[in-house]
Design an enzyme around this catalytic site. Structure first.
Site, PDB file in Angstrom:
ATOM      1  N   LYS A 176       1.667 -10.568  -1.749  1.00 59.96           N
ATOM      2  CA  LYS A 176       0.608 -10.250  -0.783  1.00 59.96           C
ATOM      3  C   LYS A 176       0.630 -11.216   0.399  1.00 59.96           C
ATOM      4  CE  LYS A 176      -2.693  -7.673  -3.520  1.00 59.96           C
ATOM      5  NZ  LYS A 176      -4.089  -7.543  -3.983  1.00 59.96           N
ATOM      6  N   LYS A 216       7.530   2.230  -8.638  1.00 59.41           N
ATOM      7  CA  LYS A 216       6.268   2.809  -9.098  1.00 59.41           C
ATOM      8  C   LYS A 216       5.551   3.533  -7.952  1.00 59.41           C
ATOM      9  CE  LYS A 216       2.190   1.089 -11.143  1.00 59.41           C
ATOM     10  NZ  LYS A 216       1.399  -0.024 -11.634  1.00 59.41           N
ATOM     11  N   LYS A 249      -0.310   3.304  -4.022  1.00 59.76           N
ATOM     12  CA  LYS A 249      -1.211   3.777  -2.976  1.00 59.76           C
ATOM     13  C   LYS A 249      -0.910   3.115  -1.643  1.00 59.76           C
ATOM     14  CE  LYS A 249      -4.852   0.803  -4.854  1.00 59.76           C
ATOM     15  NZ  LYS A 249      -6.188   0.723  -5.426  1.00 59.76           N
TER      16      LYS A 249
END
Ligand code: TRP
Length: 334
Positions: free
Chosen positions: A115, A197, A200
């Site tokens: 992040k 994966k 979103k």
């Protein structure tokens, strides 16, 4: 443990559009757990502000996620469905636990590193101590089990380490949480890169099925799903795209991969994609309809929000009172 009942805690962020992966991999499997456990399902809006949010948007999304929890089948009279920010104990315990967490431990968190790289202009201290807030979520309710995906396992590990460290100093204060090992949720992969994966936050909207997608969009995205040039429907590592389609189909229809392979034997990828799209539409449509109904029922939702915040707060305060005594905060005079 509350009485004879084990406690389960989990949470989701209201940021980004939830995907079919969030539903089939997590939410769907939460539904049956409230018979067996006292379940706390939080909309973790405090975690969301570690990256910049538009206030109106965050407020709306948080409420939408609560609707979705209920529309997916969670019973808000039974499971405690609530906003993290409504229970100030999360923040209070997080501060305390910060003082029992080493920077060296936080430095090892892979999600922080990811992040920080992605939000290089806003590497704030909240992003760094995010796992401590997550530990506070879990420990505040003395959770016995936590259903989490592989990506959150490291955060559950640090939660256990912090709890054990605290207990070692002050006695048995916290229940040490275990990862929930139940019927594994489906691992849904990206439709554009089946080695990754479904996420979103994927930039390519064709990679993910969003829970709000209409039938036409769902059909179109499956048509474009990446497969391979083998030209045969089999469930194997060499064909990750086809296997992902079969996994999605199985999760939506409760078939086994063997049954699905037999069903589609000798057919083309187009047929498979059409059938998968249809199975997804039939799972999502009733949920979408229910969300629309709930959006109209403000009084009902408001009551759920109020009552469940109070319920969560009751359990949170029990833990917090104990923790505050143990660490030596002066008693409050009432
Ligand atoms: N960090 C989790 C995620 O992004 C969400 C979360 C916050 C959570 N607190 C939690 C999950 C406690 C399980 C338990 O997916």
């Amino acid at each position: 443990m509350i009485g004879d009942t084990k406690v389960l805690f989990s949470g989701m962020q209201a940021t980004g559009n939830l995907t079919l992966g969030n539903y089939l991999g997590a939410l769907k499997n939460w539904v049956n757990l409230s018979d067996e456990y006292l379940c706390f399902y939080s909309v973790v809006d405090m975690h969301s502000i570690t990256v910049r949010q538009d206030p109106a948007e965050l407020r709306k999304r948080a409420r939408n996620l609560l609707h979705l929890y209920i529309a997916a089948g969670l019973d808000p009279e039974k499971a405690v469905i609530y906003f993290q920010s409504h229970v100030s104990g999360h923040a209070e315990l997080a501060w305390i636990l910060n003082c029992f967490t080493y920077m060296g431990e936080l430095n090892r968190m892979t999600q922080f590193k990811d992040k920080a790289a992605k939000h290089a202009d806003n590497i704030n201290a909240g992003l760094y101590t995010y796992p401590v807030l997550m530990a506070a979520d879990i420990l505040l309710y003395q959770a016995d089990v936590v259903p989490v995906g592989a990506d959150q396992m490291q955060h559950l590990e640090i939660t256990r380490d912090i709890a054990q460290r605290f207990n070692k100093i002050y006695g048995d204060v916290f229940t040490i949480p275990e990862p929930f090992i139940g019927k594994a949720g489906a691992r849904v992969m990206s439709l554009q890169n089946p080695e990754k994966k479904m996420s979103k936050s994927d930039e390519n909207p064709n990679a993910s099925i969003y829970l709000t997608d209409d039938p036409d969009t769902i059909v179109r995205k499956f048509k474009r799903a990446v497969t391979d040039s083998e030209g045969m429907i089999a469930y194997r590592d060499e064909q990750p795209g086809v296997r992902n389609l079969l996994d999605i189909y199985c999760a939506c229809t409760n078939h086994t991969p063997e049954e699905a392979v037999n069903e589609f034997a000798g057919q083309g990828y187009g047929t498979l994609k059409g059938a998968v799209a249809e199975s997804v539409v039939s799972v999502l449509r009733p949920i979408q309809d229910r969300v629309k109904e709930l959006e109209k029922d403000k009084a009902y939702i408001d009551r759920i929000i109020k009552e469940n915040a109070e319920k969560a707060e009751y359990y949170a305060n029990k833990t917090l009172r104990k923790v505050k005594r143990k660490i030596g905060y002066p008693d409050r005079i009432r």
